[in-house]
Design an enzyme around this catalytic site. Structure first.
Site, PDB file in Angstrom:
ATOM      1  N   GLU A 152       9.970  -9.166  -1.756  1.00 56.36           N
ATOM      2  CA  GLU A 152       9.673 -10.583  -1.516  1.00 56.36           C
ATOM      3  C   GLU A 152      10.934 -11.415  -1.317  1.00 56.36           C
ATOM      4  O   GLU A 152      10.961 -12.331  -0.481  1.00 56.36           O
ATOM      5  CB  GLU A 152       8.855 -11.146  -2.687  1.00 56.36           C
ATOM      6  CG  GLU A 152       7.468 -10.540  -2.821  1.00 56.36           C
ATOM      7  CD  GLU A 152       7.428  -9.280  -3.649  1.00 56.36           C
ATOM      8  OE1 GLU A 152       6.325  -8.735  -3.856  1.00 56.36           O
ATOM      9  OE2 GLU A 152       8.514  -8.825  -4.093  1.00 56.36           O
ATOM     10  N   LYS A 195      -2.971  10.286  -1.835  1.00 61.98           N
ATOM     11  CA  LYS A 195      -3.865   9.183  -2.168  1.00 61.98           C
ATOM     12  C   LYS A 195      -5.303   9.584  -1.864  1.00 61.98           C
ATOM     13  O   LYS A 195      -5.587  10.177  -0.831  1.00 61.98           O
ATOM     14  CB  LYS A 195      -3.515   7.937  -1.347  1.00 61.98           C
ATOM     15  CG  LYS A 195      -2.288   7.184  -1.817  1.00 61.98           C
ATOM     16  CD  LYS A 195      -2.091   5.932  -0.991  1.00 61.98           C
ATOM     17  CE  LYS A 195      -0.881   5.141  -1.458  1.00 61.98           C
ATOM     18  NZ  LYS A 195      -0.647   3.941  -0.634  1.00 61.98           N
ATOM     19  N   ARG A 228       8.411 -14.300  -7.151  1.00 66.43           N
ATOM     20  CA  ARG A 228       9.535 -13.373  -7.197  1.00 66.43           C
ATOM     21  C   ARG A 228      10.657 -13.788  -6.248  1.00 66.43           C
ATOM     22  O   ARG A 228      11.768 -13.259  -6.323  1.00 66.43           O
ATOM     23  CB  ARG A 228       9.071 -11.960  -6.846  1.00 66.43           C
ATOM     24  CG  ARG A 228       7.859 -11.477  -7.617  1.00 66.43           C
ATOM     25  CD  ARG A 228       7.594 -10.009  -7.401  1.00 66.43           C
ATOM     26  NE  ARG A 228       8.244  -9.213  -8.434  1.00 66.43           N
ATOM     27  CZ  ARG A 228       8.250  -7.890  -8.451  1.00 66.43           C
ATOM     28  NH1 ARG A 228       7.693  -7.210  -7.478  1.00 66.43           N
ATOM     29  NH2 ARG A 228       8.842  -7.233  -9.418  1.00 66.43           N
TER      30      ARG A 228
END
Length: 616
Positions: free
Chosen positions: A365, A279, A393
């Protein structure tokens, strides 16, 4: 400055380059990314990490005929730049500009729209199966990050894909670990070897030969191969799902990526390629703090992202984070849960001060909500910090596992309402509608920062499911009382007394309602609670006014205004009612204030809508 990049408007031009030119193209693309995002804001770290991978994919595969399905979209800026949208990056995430995520209506190269994570494997599998049924050799590639692999949906798709006769390639973009020595020459060599047709043919031949012998011998051979691969590569899990695992390889080495992808392109059936990337690659600030540079506002590339200015208003997210720490210090039963959104939900300090009571469950979730339900069953008081759009979700778990059992779980719902540049995939447009219909739920909407703190405290005291929904960003900068006081449940308050018109404001809409009321000489009620609604206040206002106006930053269909309409009906009251809120459409990206104006939810919009009904 961008000698190669400026000449590429589509992947065909990329594929015309000599392979030896690709490292220079990668350097130019990375430099352009930093320059562009510094001017517009957006996601940076993850995009810097996928520069070489994106180039290799478009170089090897015949896009857009071959389908690239990007997970989430945080890693798609290089893809957008190479597919004809380089100039459009100047308007990234702005009103009328290109989106920060893939969108099918934006480009034929965006095979599948994305905003939430972990959908890529399912979608790409559907495309691969469709290609098979249609008799084409079109390829489907899912590019998924290691964070998105924590979601159950990704594994559901893997489980299904391994049994399918479809040409699917899943690329795991693993950027959470450094490129350590074991991801070096040996693994690069093995990846090239295992992606080759000779290795694949040898596997098929051995399977055919051993398939006719006694099952124990075939099983022994299979496990011997898995053991040998498992000694040098972490691929046994994906092999068990039915994939041919290849990797891990260096995701920044084009001399490894391109031949490996070229080999895989010739293979049949489900393939799994594990690439390791960094990253923030190539930008020192993002390499040192990739989390800070995940999503950024405009910044100076020379100085990096600067902190907030002294004396700036606290955001609602910060108000929640402060309350969480204060409440945890006062009550040892409190536990905090986040589905991989520690920074976004304001839980960094809580995670540091109360590490044993902090749980990041990953991008899961559904699990987060049922995990909270299990904790609540045993006497703890869970606080689930979650974005409004992500709570969608876990709706089944919210209904069945929490509300049906009437468990005391507090949902701190961030990013309620419109969210500006992140657009419709991240807007919290529906939570009032889908929460208020659930039995046992208490739903609150604070109108300012201090009210948010007090509502969180109020919700925590209740022995039932509760939700406090608050917007992105800061409020009006009101003073926040350190002392926490419970509000009377289901009671609103009058904020202005006027004539003829009563505006019933919910949450963030109180400020524009008060502004409009000054011009209209209207009464204003801060309703505070969407459920239970203050029926007595509704009745009182209906008796003393000619028109009731409800205002909410939520879909007008089924929202707080609908609750007022139901209350009037149940009480047998007939009065003109105007319901104002978000329209029955997905509201596009753009500046938050501009979007509210477009939806008629600013002061002028409210005045205009009300005067249509009561011109005088």
């Amino acid at each position: 400055m961008y000698q190669l990049l400026d000449a590429i408007d589509n992947p065909e031009q990329l594929r015309a380059l000599d392979r030896r030119q690709l490292p220079q193209l990668a350097a130019e693309l990375r430099a352009f990314l930093i320059e562009s995002v510094s001017r517009t804001g957006g996601h940076l770290s993850s995009n810097l990490g996928t520069v070489e991978l994106t180039i290799a994919l478009h170089y090897v595969f015949n896009t857009p005929s071959d389908r690239l399905v990007w997970d989430v979209g945080h890693q798609t800026y290089p893809h957008k730049i190479l597919t004809g949208r380089r100039a459009a990056m100047a308007n990234l995430r702005q009103l009328g500009g290109i989106a920060g995520f893939p969108r099918r209506d934006e480009s034929p190269f965006d095979a599948f729209g994305a905003g939430h994570s972990s959908t890529s494997i399912s979608a790409a599998l559907g495309m691969a199966v469709a290609a098979k049924q249609q008799g084409t050799d079109r390829r489907a590639v899912a590019i998924i990050g290691d964070g998105a692999m924590t979601a159950g949906m990704a594994f559901e798709a893997l489980n299904n894909a391994g049994t399918m006769d479809a040409n699917l390639l899943v690329i795991l973009n693993d950027n959470d670990m450094s490129i350590s020595p074991n991801v070096g020459a040996l693994n690069n060599y093995l990846a090239k070897l295992m992606s080759g047709r000779f290795y694949a043919a040898a596997r098929r031949a051995s399977k055919k030969v051993l398939g006719g012998v006694a099952p124990p011998i075939w099983e022994l051979a299979k496990r011997a191969e898995e053991h040998m691969k498992g000694m040098v590569i972490p691929g046994t899990l994906f092999e068990e799902f039915g994939f041919n695992y290849i990797g891990p390889i260096d995701g920044h080495d084009l001399d490894v990526l391109i031949p490996t992808l070229s080999n895989i392109q010739q293979l049949e059936g489900p393939q799994f390629l594990h690439v390791v990337t960094q990253k923030g690659k190539g930008f020192k600030f993002a390499e040192e703090d990739p989390c800070l540079y995940h999503g950024v506002a405009k910044f100076d590339p020379e100085d990096g992202v600067l902190g907030s200015k002294p004396g700036s208003r606290k955001t609602y997210t910060q108000v929640f984070g402060d309350w969480l720490c204060d409440m945890a210090a006062a009550d040892s039963r409190l536990v905090g849960i986040t589905p991989a959104m520690r920074e976004g939900s304001g839980m960094v300090k809580f995670s540091e001060d109360f590490p044993a009571r902090y749980f990041d469950v990953g991008i899961a979730e559904q699990h987060a909500v049922t995990f909270a339900a299990g904790l609540a069953c045993e006497g703890l008081k869970p606080v689930v910090a979650i974005y409004s759009t992500f709570l969608q979700r876990a709706y089944d778990q919210l209904v069945h596992d929490v509300a049906l059992q009437n468990l005391p779980v507090l949902f701190a719902i961030d990013r309620a309402g419109l969210v500006g540049a992140d657009g419709p995939t991240h807007a919290g447009s529906f939570d009032l509608s889908f929460l208020r219909c659930i039995p046992n739920m208490v739903v609150m909407a604070p109108s300012d920062e201090n009210e948010c703190r007090q509502m969180l405290y109020t919700a925590f005291q209740l022995d039932q499911p509760t939700a406090v929904r608050y917007p992105r960003g800061s409020g009006d900068g009101v003073a926040i009382a350190e002392e926490m006081t419970a509000l009377p449940v289901g009671r609103g308050e009058m904020r202005r007394q006027g004539e003829k018109i009563a505006i019933l404001a919910f949450g963030s809409m109180l400020t524009p309602a008060l502004q409009a009321a000054e011009e209209l000489n209207a009464s204003v009620a801060n309703m505070r609670f969407v459920k239970p609604l203050d029926d007595a206040l509704v009745k009182e206002l209906a008796a003393s006014h000619r028109l009731l106006v409800t205002v909410e930053e939520n879909a007008v269909m089924g929202g707080a205004g609908s609750a007022v309409a139901e209350s009037l009906d149940q009480q047998g009251i007939t009065i003109s009612l105007l319901q104002l809120g978000l329209p029955d459409q997905f509201v596009e990206q753009g500046d938050h204030a501009v979007l509210l104006k477009m939806c008629g939810l600013d002061k002028d919009g409210l005045v205009r809508s009300i005067r249509k009904l009561l011109p005088e």
